[in-house]
Design a protein around this motif. Structure first.
Motif, PDB file in Angstrom:
ATOM      1  N   GLN A 219       0.823  -1.199   0.000  1.00 53.12           N
ATOM      2  CA  GLN A 219       0.000   0.000   0.000  1.00 53.12           C
ATOM      3  C   GLN A 219       0.861   1.254   0.000  1.00 53.12           C
ATOM      4  N   LEU A 220       1.953   1.242   0.775  1.00 53.49           N
ATOM      5  CA  LEU A 220       2.867   2.389   0.780  1.00 53.49           C
ATOM      6  C   LEU A 220       3.486   2.568  -0.600  1.00 53.49           C
ATOM      7  N   LEU A 221       3.902   1.471  -1.225  1.00 53.98           N
ATOM      8  CA  LEU A 221       4.487   1.562  -2.565  1.00 53.98           C
ATOM      9  C   LEU A 221       3.480   2.141  -3.557  1.00 53.98           C
ATOM     10  N   ALA A 222       2.239   1.735  -3.428  1.00 55.29           N
ATOM     11  CA  ALA A 222       1.208   2.248  -4.329  1.00 55.29           C
ATOM     12  C   ALA A 222       1.004   3.747  -4.137  1.00 55.29           C
ATOM     13  N   TRP A 223       0.990   4.198  -2.882  1.00 56.84           N
ATOM     14  CA  TRP A 223       0.832   5.630  -2.618  1.00 56.84           C
ATOM     15  C   TRP A 223       2.017   6.421  -3.173  1.00 56.84           C
ATOM     16  N   ILE A 224       3.224   5.926  -2.917  1.00 57.43           N
ATOM     17  CA  ILE A 224       4.413   6.625  -3.414  1.00 57.43           C
ATOM     18  C   ILE A 224       4.396   6.672  -4.934  1.00 57.43           C
ATOM     19  N   GLY A 225       3.954   5.581  -5.557  1.00 56.37           N
ATOM     20  CA  GLY A 225       3.901   5.536  -7.014  1.00 56.37           C
ATOM     21  C   GLY A 225       3.048   6.628  -7.619  1.00 56.37           C
ATOM     22  N   GLU A 226       2.038   7.090  -6.876  1.00 55.41           N
ATOM     23  CA  GLU A 226       1.184   8.171  -7.369  1.00 55.41           C
ATOM     24  C   GLU A 226       1.945   9.484  -7.506  1.00 55.41           C
ATOM     25  N   LEU A 227       3.098   9.607  -6.862  1.00 62.65           N
ATOM     26  CA  LEU A 227       3.887  10.841  -6.908  1.00 62.65           C
ATOM     27  C   LEU A 227       4.866  10.856  -8.084  1.00 62.65           C
ATOM     28  N   ASP A 228       4.943   9.772  -8.801  1.00 60.17           N
ATOM     29  CA  ASP A 228       5.984   9.596  -9.810  1.00 60.17           C
ATOM     30  C   ASP A 228       5.620  10.272 -11.129  1.00 60.17           C
ATOM     31  N   ALA A 229       6.632  10.822 -11.807  1.00 58.17           N
ATOM     32  CA  ALA A 229       6.456  11.474 -13.105  1.00 58.17           C
ATOM     33  C   ALA A 229       7.247  10.690 -14.155  1.00 58.17           C
ATOM     34  N   PRO A 230       6.584   9.975 -15.058  1.00 59.22           N
ATOM     35  CA  PRO A 230       7.284   9.097 -15.998  1.00 59.22           C
ATOM     36  C   PRO A 230       8.336   9.795 -16.863  1.00 59.22           C
ATOM     37  N   LEU A 231       8.036  10.996 -17.381  1.00 63.48           N
ATOM     38  CA  LEU A 231       9.016  11.668 -18.240  1.00 63.48           C
ATOM     39  C   LEU A 231      10.263  12.059 -17.464  1.00 63.48           C
ATOM     40  N   THR A 232      10.075  12.502 -16.217  1.00 63.59           N
ATOM     41  CA  THR A 232      11.233  12.797 -15.373  1.00 63.59           C
ATOM     42  C   THR A 232      12.032  11.528 -15.109  1.00 63.59           C
ATOM     43  N   ARG A 233      11.334  10.434 -14.778  1.00 70.47           N
ATOM     44  CA  ARG A 233      12.031   9.180 -14.478  1.00 70.47           C
ATOM     45  C   ARG A 233      12.825   8.705 -15.692  1.00 70.47           C
ATOM     46  N   PHE A 234      12.254   8.827 -16.876  1.00 67.81           N
ATOM     47  CA  PHE A 234      12.959   8.418 -18.100  1.00 67.81           C
ATOM     48  C   PHE A 234      14.227   9.253 -18.282  1.00 67.81           C
ATOM     49  N   ALA A 235      14.105  10.577 -18.164  1.00 69.02           N
ATOM     50  CA  ALA A 235      15.247  11.460 -18.422  1.00 69.02           C
ATOM     51  C   ALA A 235      16.364  11.253 -17.406  1.00 69.02           C
ATOM     52  N   VAL A 236      16.023  11.178 -16.131  1.00 71.34           N
ATOM     53  CA  VAL A 236      17.083  11.063 -15.119  1.00 71.34           C
ATOM     54  C   VAL A 236      17.700   9.668 -15.127  1.00 71.34           C
ATOM     55  N   THR A 237      16.922   8.655 -15.493  1.00 73.34           N
ATOM     56  CA  THR A 237      17.494   7.312 -15.614  1.00 73.34           C
ATOM     57  C   THR A 237      18.529   7.289 -16.730  1.00 73.34           C
ATOM     58  N   LEU A 238      18.226   7.963 -17.841  1.00 77.28           N
ATOM     59  CA  LEU A 238      19.173   8.057 -18.949  1.00 77.28           C
ATOM     60  C   LEU A 238      20.440   8.797 -18.507  1.00 77.28           C
ATOM     61  N   GLU A 239      20.263   9.922 -17.834  1.00 74.67           N
ATOM     62  CA  GLU A 239      21.412  10.710 -17.379  1.00 74.67           C
ATOM     63  C   GLU A 239      22.312   9.892 -16.454  1.00 74.67           C
ATOM     64  N   ARG A 240      21.699   9.190 -15.522  1.00 75.00           N
ATOM     65  CA  ARG A 240      22.489   8.417 -14.561  1.00 75.00           C
ATOM     66  C   ARG A 240      23.135   7.190 -15.219  1.00 75.00           C
ATOM     67  N   ALA A 241      22.505   6.662 -16.270  1.00 72.67           N
ATOM     68  CA  ALA A 241      23.129   5.572 -17.013  1.00 72.67           C
ATOM     69  C   ALA A 241      24.415   6.043 -17.690  1.00 72.67           C
ATOM     70  N   ILE A 242      24.413   7.280 -18.162  1.00 73.33           N
ATOM     71  CA  ILE A 242      25.641   7.830 -18.748  1.00 73.33           C
ATOM     72  C   ILE A 242      26.738   7.898 -17.701  1.00 73.33           C
ATOM     73  N   LEU A 243      26.412   8.408 -16.522  1.00 71.39           N
ATOM     74  CA  LEU A 243      27.412   8.482 -15.444  1.00 71.39           C
ATOM     75  C   LEU A 243      27.956   7.100 -15.117  1.00 71.39           C
ATOM     76  N   GLY A 244      27.049   6.142 -14.961  1.00 68.07           N
ATOM     77  CA  GLY A 244      27.489   4.800 -14.644  1.00 68.07           C
ATOM     78  C   GLY A 244      28.323   4.189 -15.752  1.00 68.07           C
ATOM     79  N   GLY A 245      27.962   4.489 -16.993  1.00 71.61           N
ATOM     80  CA  GLY A 245      28.676   3.920 -18.126  1.00 71.61           C
ATOM     81  C   GLY A 245      30.094   4.421 -18.271  1.00 71.61           C
ATOM     82  N   ILE A 246      30.343   5.664 -17.877  1.00 68.75           N
ATOM     83  CA  ILE A 246      31.717   6.176 -17.943  1.00 68.75           C
ATOM     84  C   ILE A 246      32.409   6.073 -16.591  1.00 68.75           C
ATOM     85  N   GLU A 247      31.721   5.430 -15.631  1.00 66.00           N
ATOM     86  CA  GLU A 247      32.259   5.189 -14.288  1.00 66.00           C
ATOM     87  C   GLU A 247      32.664   6.489 -13.609  1.00 66.00           C
TER      88      GLU A 247
END
Length: 345
Positions: A219-247
């Motif tokens: 139930q807590l996970l479901a409530w928190i999920g309501e706060l999520d913004a998919p476009l933001t999550r996509f963009a920041v996941t991409l950005e952080r993948a770049i950081l991880g990829g170049i270590e």
């Protein structure tokens, strides 16, 4: 969850941390109908006044909070995403990234003189290696001063002429003023916003990360999920993948910013060398096939814990980020990152 107990949200004690945690708390109260109380936790980054670079940067603000969460002292955490290591902590998940606000950096001065026009020898304060490089690219004649402290103390150093300018995140100014105070934080000072294409900011800058246990109450996970913004999550996941990829760590001299428009993703990355001749820059745009379907699939999975993290939307973001990281390494970023990570004596 015990329906009679408030939801406990762990936060650092700084004014900014409390302000942005309060924003999340109010939204969580709205979607859950439950009271949310802030549990203030002291991190090493709050007590150790050494530079972030010398402390190692990654995780310096997060470790104590995560220990408190795993110990059951709180139910969830709110972080500035840019301060989190790329690797997810064992047993924890980022359950939501609310919509990102203004991602730009700003330069604060007493008289409104643009950064590029500050006189030689002007003192510009920042604790970020990325911002050091960007300041010196904009104006090689200034002296960059390593500073720590909260937003108010940094502003005061400009007001009392200890510094001629400081570099801050626009999002931080927005959030500390969100409590409705009568006097804006920047009162009496001038704000010069930096242009993102030429001044990409830290991966995840202006985004919050709501973190909880991987086995948290559904139930807590479901409530928190309501706060999520998919476009933001996509963009920041991409950005952080770049950081991880170049270590590169989250406080490395790397600027990475991604944004979407019309089912396309656009990315700007700068890896800063010892001087501008060594910088490695990448500009990239590409269409995202079936983007709306990917977003819809992600929305259906969010609020279910780890399933959202393995959704096709975020898998695609990581694929793009990994590919861009390889291009950066091939173009010379490997030498810069290796040198920055080398121990000093």
């Amino acid at each position: 969850m015990n329906a009679t107990q408030p939801i406990r949200l762990g936060t650092r004690r700084s004014r900014l941390a409390v302000a942005q945690s309060g924003l999340v708390a109010r939204e969580l109260e709205r979607v859950s109908g439950r009271p949310v109380e802030l549990v203030q936790i002291t991190s090493e980054g709050d007590t150790n006044r050494a530079s972030l670079a010398s402390l190692g940067g990654a995780g310096v603000f997060a470790t104590s909070l995560r220990e408190a969460l795993l110990a059951g002292e709180c139910d969830l955490l709110v972080h500035s995403l840019k301060d989190l290591p790329v690797e997810q902590a064992p047993g924890l998940i980022i359950a939501a990234t609310p919509a990102r606000v203004d991602p730009r950096d700003v330069v604060i001065t007493r008289d409104g003189t643009p950064l590029a026009e500050l006189p030689k020898g002007s003192r510009v304060g920042t604790g970020s290696p990325r911002r050091v490089a960007q300041v010196l690219r904009a104006n090689p004649g200034v002296d960059v001063v390593d500073i720590r402290g909260n937003i108010d103390s940094r502003m005061q150093q400009v007001r009392d002429s200890t510094l001629d300018a400081v570099v801050l995140a626009a999002a931080g100014l927005t959030r500390v003023d969100a409590d409705g105070g009568e006097t804006p934080t920047v009162a009496g000072l001038y704000v010069e916003a930096q242009n993102l294409p030429g001044w990409p900011t830290a991966a995840g800058q202006a985004s919050l990360a709501v973190e909880t246990a991987a086995d948290a109450d559904p139930q807590l996970l479901a409530w928190i999920g309501e706060l999520d913004a998919p476009l933001t999550r996509f963009a920041v996941t991409l950005e952080r993948a770049i950081l991880g990829g170049i270590e590169a760590g989250c406080h490395a001299p790397v600027g990475a910013h991604a944004w979407t428009s019309d089912s396309h993703v656009h990315v700007r990355v700068d890896v800063y060398g010892a001087d501008h001749h060594e910088d490695v820059t990448l500009d990239h745009s590409e269409p995202i096939a079936a983007f709306e379907s990917l977003i819809e699939g992600y929305i259906q999975a969010r609020g279910s814990g780890a399933a959202a993290g393995s959704s096709d939307l975020l898998v695609r973001a990581r694929e793009i980020g990994d590919g861009l990281a390889r291009r950066l390494l091939e173009n010379g970023a490997a030498d810069i990152v290796t040198r920055e990570a080398a121990p000093t004596t």
